[in-house]
Scaffold this active site. Structure first.
Site: not given
Length: 421
Positions: A90, A144, A164, A194, A244
């Site tokens: 990440r 995700n 989500c 998102h 987002y």
């Protein structure tokens, strides 16, 4: 009833356990299996999970295993919350795109594509193991990028629904501002995972009074501050975008910010160290306050509601989920995965009708869906050219020089996770 959580060693898991324990009348679990290859983390999380169940008087049994096949055997539902490559991967997703002046984020842009390429093959392998163990089991995906992963699962014929926590977070926020029960708040939530907007906030259901104009008038400043967008943007749009959308509406501003501070992954990694130390304390028998800063707020309540509806028909009849479009948004293919209110029961999720979308939202949804189509092709079949095309199609990239450079960076940083390299 048996549930399995793949990625059960996550520091998220105590939030899920707390929800399972508090809401046991809605979802009466007899056995819960936490599955994770990281045995050291799994033991710490599993120990705390058992103490939470014991403190709250939950009669269910919690076991742990690193063996996916053993963990999913006989499970009625499997929750997926894995992170291939962990926080280290990440951290890369959030940093190398910045070198090209593009946002670094784990679910959208180049970083989001990297995560999809690492994740989809692993999830599909797990799903096949679930199908062999119990073809009637439901798969609930919280991994995700949820939209792409859910589409991969559905396309492969699995009984899957994507989940989500953005919608339930807004529902709880609006309910607090209106001083009503969360169950009284119905969101006109529409878009892709998102990439969503709240177009209405109605009391009592889809036909109730729309209080969104009131919320914007009375609480626009605080809502804008939460989203880190100017109040004027919310007023002009007349909607509340998910946070987002800031990556799209203020891309260059976000890039400048991200270049001046540690990545979110670095912050979370440090937080996880502290959480795991806490989890190892044998006197701790509740989720610690620090966990609220980790992310995933209200995830457990959304997961319980969805699992209860899919397994027993006992949850809320209408929930925000990720599922096939099936004509709901007429400008998308039926097999696109959208995030909207849907009727959920033991047969699955069926999207409710959505009124016509303004081109401002429909255009971006169509653009990102085209990217997701190409991203899934790259995840399933590999190849540098597929990666390049997906990056070129993404509205946060869209220039061939950037797409070329980002393709090279993505492959270089993810070689160990890409079987085709």
């Amino acid at each position: 009833m048996k549930l399995a959580v793949v990625g059960g060693g996550s520091t998220y898991t105590p939030e899920l356990i707390d929800g399972f324990s508090r809401l046991r009348d809605t979802l009466p679990i007899e056995e819960l299996v936490l599955v994770d290859p990281a045995a050291d983390r799994l033991e710490l999380v599993g120990g705390l999970a058992r103490r939470i169940f014991a403190k709250q008087g939950h009669p269910g049994r919690i076991t742990t295993t690193s063996d996916v096949d053993a963990g999913v055997a006989g499970a009625d539902a499997v929750l997926l919350q894995l992170r291939v490559g962990g926080q280290a991967a990440r951290n890369q997703d959030e940093t190398w795109p910045l070198e090209c002046g593009c946002v670094g984020q784990e679910t959208t842009g180049a970083g989001g594509l990297a995560k999809a390429l690492r994740t989809v093959p692993v999830v599909l392998d797990i799903a096949e193991r679930v199908r062999r163990a119990n073809p009637d089991a439901w798969i609930i995906d919280f991994t995700n990028p949820v939209g792409i992963v859910t589409r991969a699962l559905l396309q492969a014929g699995h009984k899957a629904v994507g989940l989500c926590n953005v919608a339930i977070g807004f529902q709880r926020r609006f309910a607090k501002l209106l001083d009503v029960a969360p169950s009284d708040v119905y969101l006109e939530h529409v878009g892709l995972n998102h990439l969503t907007w709240e177009r209405g906030v109605r009391l009592g259901g889809p036909d109730g009074a729309d209080l969104l104009p009131r919320l914007l008038a009375e609480h626009g400043d605080s809502l804008a501050a939460d989203l880190r967008l100017p109040r004027a943007v919310l007023d002009r749009l007349g909607v509340v975008p998910s946070y987002y959308l800031r990556y799209f509406y203020a891309h260059d501003e976000v890039v400048r910010e991200l270049r001046t501070k540690p990545s979110r992954a670095a912050e979370v990694a440090e937080m996880e160290k502290q959480l795991l130390e806490m989890y190892g304390d044998p006197t701790l028998d509740e989720k610690p306050e620090l966990l609220s800063k980790r992310g995933g707020a209200f995830y457990s309540e959304a997961a319980v509601d969805l699992a209860a509806s899919l397994l027993r028909g006992g949850g809320s009849p209408v929930q925000v989920v990720n599922t096939y479009n099936n004509g709901t948004l007429p400008f998308l293919a039926d097999d696109a995965v959208i995030e909207v209110q849907a009727r959920v029961d033991t047969s699955g999720a069926a999207p409710l009708p959505v009124s016509e979308l303004d081109p401002l939202y429909a255009g971006l949804i169509a653009n990102v869906t085209a990217y997701e189509d190409l991203a899934l092709e790259a995840a399933l079949h590999g190849g540098r050219d597929r990666v390049f095309k997906a990056l070129l199609a993404h509205p946060l990239i869209g220039q061939y020089e950037y797409a070329e450079a980002l393709t090279d960076q993505l492959i270089a940083h993810n070689r160990e996770h890409l079987a085709w390299v």
